[in-house]
Design a protein around this motif. Structure first.
Motif, PDB file in Angstrom:
ATOM      1  N   GLN A   1       0.843  -1.183   0.000  1.00  0.00           N
ATOM      2  CA  GLN A   1       0.000   0.000   0.000  1.00  0.00           C
ATOM      3  C   GLN A   1       0.889   1.248   0.000  1.00  0.00           C
ATOM      4  OE1 GLN A   1      -3.437  -0.076  -0.074  1.00  0.00           O
ATOM      5  NE2 GLN A   1      -3.305   2.124  -0.482  1.00  0.00           N
ATOM      6  N   VAL A   2       0.627   2.156  -0.923  1.00  0.00           N
ATOM      7  CA  VAL A   2       1.388   3.387  -1.057  1.00  0.00           C
ATOM      8  C   VAL A   2       0.622   4.532  -0.415  1.00  0.00           C
ATOM      9  CG1 VAL A   2       2.351   5.071  -2.672  1.00  0.00           C
ATOM     10  CG2 VAL A   2       2.544   2.618  -3.148  1.00  0.00           C
ATOM     11  N   GLN A   3       1.327   5.353   0.335  1.00  0.00           N
ATOM     12  CA  GLN A   3       0.741   6.532   0.937  1.00  0.00           C
ATOM     13  C   GLN A   3       1.322   7.783   0.287  1.00  0.00           C
ATOM     14  OE1 GLN A   3      -0.279   7.511   5.408  1.00  0.00           O
ATOM     15  NE2 GLN A   3       1.888   7.967   5.047  1.00  0.00           N
ATOM     16  N   LEU A   4       0.453   8.718  -0.094  1.00  0.00           N
ATOM     17  CA  LEU A   4       0.866   9.979  -0.679  1.00  0.00           C
ATOM     18  C   LEU A   4       0.594  11.093   0.318  1.00  0.00           C
ATOM     19  CD1 LEU A   4      -0.668   9.584  -4.267  1.00  0.00           C
ATOM     20  CD2 LEU A   4       1.633   8.972  -3.504  1.00  0.00           C
ATOM     21  N   VAL A   5       1.587  11.957   0.538  1.00  0.00           N
ATOM     22  CA  VAL A   5       1.468  13.036   1.508  1.00  0.00           C
ATOM     23  C   VAL A   5       1.819  14.357   0.853  1.00  0.00           C
ATOM     24  CG1 VAL A   5       2.220  13.945   3.727  1.00  0.00           C
ATOM     25  CG2 VAL A   5       2.048  11.474   3.391  1.00  0.00           C
TER      26      VAL A   5
ATOM     27  N   GLY B   1       1.201  23.851   0.800  1.00  0.00           N
ATOM     28  CA  GLY B   1       0.091  24.777   0.667  1.00  0.00           C
ATOM     29  C   GLY B   1       0.215  25.930   1.645  1.00  0.00           C
ATOM     30  N   GLY B   2      -0.632  26.928   1.461  1.00  0.00           N
ATOM     31  CA  GLY B   2      -0.605  28.089   2.327  1.00  0.00           C
ATOM     32  C   GLY B   2      -1.457  29.199   1.776  1.00  0.00           C
ATOM     33  N   SER B   3      -1.307  30.375   2.362  1.00  0.00           N
ATOM     34  CA  SER B   3      -2.057  31.553   1.943  1.00  0.00           C
ATOM     35  C   SER B   3      -1.136  32.544   1.259  1.00  0.00           C
ATOM     36  CB  SER B   3      -2.715  32.218   3.148  1.00  0.00           C
ATOM     37  OG  SER B   3      -3.645  31.353   3.771  1.00  0.00           O
ATOM     38  N   VAL B   4      -1.547  33.004   0.088  1.00  0.00           N
ATOM     39  CA  VAL B   4      -0.763  33.970  -0.667  1.00  0.00           C
ATOM     40  C   VAL B   4      -1.675  35.032  -1.256  1.00  0.00           C
ATOM     41  CG1 VAL B   4       1.046  32.309  -1.273  1.00  0.00           C
ATOM     42  CG2 VAL B   4      -0.913  32.632  -2.797  1.00  0.00           C
ATOM     43  N   GLN B   5      -1.073  36.128  -1.663  1.00  0.00           N
ATOM     44  CA  GLN B   5      -1.802  37.188  -2.335  1.00  0.00           C
ATOM     45  C   GLN B   5      -1.935  36.869  -3.818  1.00  0.00           C
ATOM     46  OE1 GLN B   5      -3.248  39.113  -0.099  1.00  0.00           O
ATOM     47  NE2 GLN B   5      -2.092  41.017  -0.046  1.00  0.00           N
ATOM     48  N   THR B   6      -2.893  37.488  -4.449  1.00  0.00           N
ATOM     49  CA  THR B   6      -3.048  37.339  -5.888  1.00  0.00           C
ATOM     50  C   THR B   6      -1.729  37.658  -6.590  1.00  0.00           C
ATOM     51  OG1 THR B   6      -5.400  37.887  -5.842  1.00  0.00           O
ATOM     52  CG2 THR B   6      -4.251  38.204  -7.929  1.00  0.00           C
ATOM     53  N   GLY B   7      -1.343  36.785  -7.508  1.00  0.00           N
ATOM     54  CA  GLY B   7      -0.097  36.963  -8.227  1.00  0.00           C
ATOM     55  C   GLY B   7       1.083  36.249  -7.607  1.00  0.00           C
ATOM     56  N   GLY B   8       0.887  35.683  -6.431  1.00  0.00           N
ATOM     57  CA  GLY B   8       1.957  34.985  -5.745  1.00  0.00           C
ATOM     58  C   GLY B   8       2.198  33.595  -6.300  1.00  0.00           C
ATOM     59  N   SER B   9       3.170  32.916  -5.699  1.00  0.00           N
ATOM     60  CA  SER B   9       3.558  31.580  -6.145  1.00  0.00           C
ATOM     61  C   SER B   9       3.642  30.614  -4.977  1.00  0.00           C
ATOM     62  CB  SER B   9       4.919  31.626  -6.847  1.00  0.00           C
ATOM     63  OG  SER B   9       4.897  32.452  -7.995  1.00  0.00           O
ATOM     64  N   LEU B  10       3.425  29.355  -5.269  1.00  0.00           N
ATOM     65  CA  LEU B  10       3.582  28.281  -4.305  1.00  0.00           C
ATOM     66  C   LEU B  10       4.088  27.043  -5.028  1.00  0.00           C
ATOM     67  CD1 LEU B  10       0.299  28.410  -2.167  1.00  0.00           C
ATOM     68  CD2 LEU B  10       2.604  28.891  -1.333  1.00  0.00           C
ATOM     69  N   ARG B  11       4.806  26.203  -4.306  1.00  0.00           N
ATOM     70  CA  ARG B  11       5.192  24.911  -4.839  1.00  0.00           C
ATOM     71  C   ARG B  11       4.683  23.825  -3.915  1.00  0.00           C
ATOM     72  NH1 ARG B  11      11.115  22.092  -5.553  1.00  0.00           N
ATOM     73  NH2 ARG B  11      10.773  21.824  -3.300  1.00  0.00           N
ATOM     74  N   LEU B  12       3.837  22.980  -4.451  1.00  0.00           N
ATOM     75  CA  LEU B  12       3.304  21.865  -3.703  1.00  0.00           C
ATOM     76  C   LEU B  12       4.158  20.627  -3.936  1.00  0.00           C
ATOM     77  CD1 LEU B  12      -0.519  22.250  -4.461  1.00  0.00           C
ATOM     78  CD2 LEU B  12       0.882  23.439  -2.755  1.00  0.00           C
ATOM     79  N   SER B  13       4.276  19.812  -2.906  1.00  0.00           N
ATOM     80  CA  SER B  13       5.022  18.568  -3.008  1.00  0.00           C
ATOM     81  C   SER B  13       4.136  17.407  -2.607  1.00  0.00           C
ATOM     82  CB  SER B  13       6.257  18.593  -2.103  1.00  0.00           C
ATOM     83  OG  SER B  13       7.149  19.619  -2.465  1.00  0.00           O
ATOM     84  N   CYS B  14       4.380  16.269  -3.201  1.00  0.00           N
ATOM     85  CA  CYS B  14       3.660  15.050  -2.869  1.00  0.00           C
ATOM     86  C   CYS B  14       4.685  13.938  -2.739  1.00  0.00           C
ATOM     87  CB  CYS B  14       2.629  14.726  -3.947  1.00  0.00           C
ATOM     88  SG  CYS B  14       1.785  13.147  -3.728  1.00  0.00           S
ATOM     89  N   ALA B  15       4.918  13.507  -1.521  1.00  0.00           N
ATOM     90  CA  ALA B  15       5.885  12.451  -1.262  1.00  0.00           C
ATOM     91  C   ALA B  15       5.183  11.111  -1.151  1.00  0.00           C
ATOM     92  CB  ALA B  15       6.657  12.747   0.013  1.00  0.00           C
ATOM     93  N   ALA B  16       5.782  10.097  -1.741  1.00  0.00           N
ATOM     94  CA  ALA B  16       5.216   8.756  -1.712  1.00  0.00           C
ATOM     95  C   ALA B  16       5.952   7.907  -0.685  1.00  0.00           C
ATOM     96  CB  ALA B  16       5.300   8.108  -3.081  1.00  0.00           C
TER      97      ALA B  16
END
Length: 123
Positions: free
Chosen positions: A1-5, A9-24
């Motif tokens: 069984q594989v778990q993805l985490v 995420g977070g709160s940003v203003q319009t025009g901002g950037s974020l990088r999401l990660s998903c670790a297996a």
């Protein structure tokens, strides 16, 4: 069984950037179709971007040119880099993995799911 985490995420203003990660975690022996979905309150879960086993990608029109998917097979991690964020991008974001090499857009085709990470874009 594989778990993805998911994380990043977070709160940003319009025009901002974020990088999401998903670790297996678990026993991820190979990577097939991978995807990022999102779901806002009161709305259906929608596919944001899909990446096939051969590396080809398909982006939702609403994020094309702003979001980029990538994966590091050695680290068993999937990423979603988001630029020029808009309030309408606000949602819970989920990573998912199918059991086929070619992606199908419906969430019902994905076997593994992360718990989600919240993205909130203000203004």
């Amino acid at each position: 069984q594989v778990q993805l985490v998911e994380s990043g995420g977070g709160s940003v203003q319009t025009g901002g950037s974020l990088r999401l990660s998903c670790a297996a975690f678990g026993h991820p022996y190979s990577w097939y179709c991978m995807a990022w979905f999102r779901q806002a309150p009161g709305k259906e879960r929608e596919g944001v971007v899909f990446i096939n086993n051969d590396g080809t990608t398909t982006y939702a029109d609403s994020v094309k040119g702003r979001f980029t998917i990538s994966q590091d097979n050695h680290k068993n991690t999937l990423y979603l880099h988001m630029d020029s964020l808009k309030p309408e991008d606000t949602a819970m974001y989920y990573c998912a993995a199918a059991r086929t090499s070619i992606c199908y857009s419906g969430p019902q085709y994905f076997y593994y799911w992360g718990q989600g990470t919240q993205v909130t874009v203000s203004s």
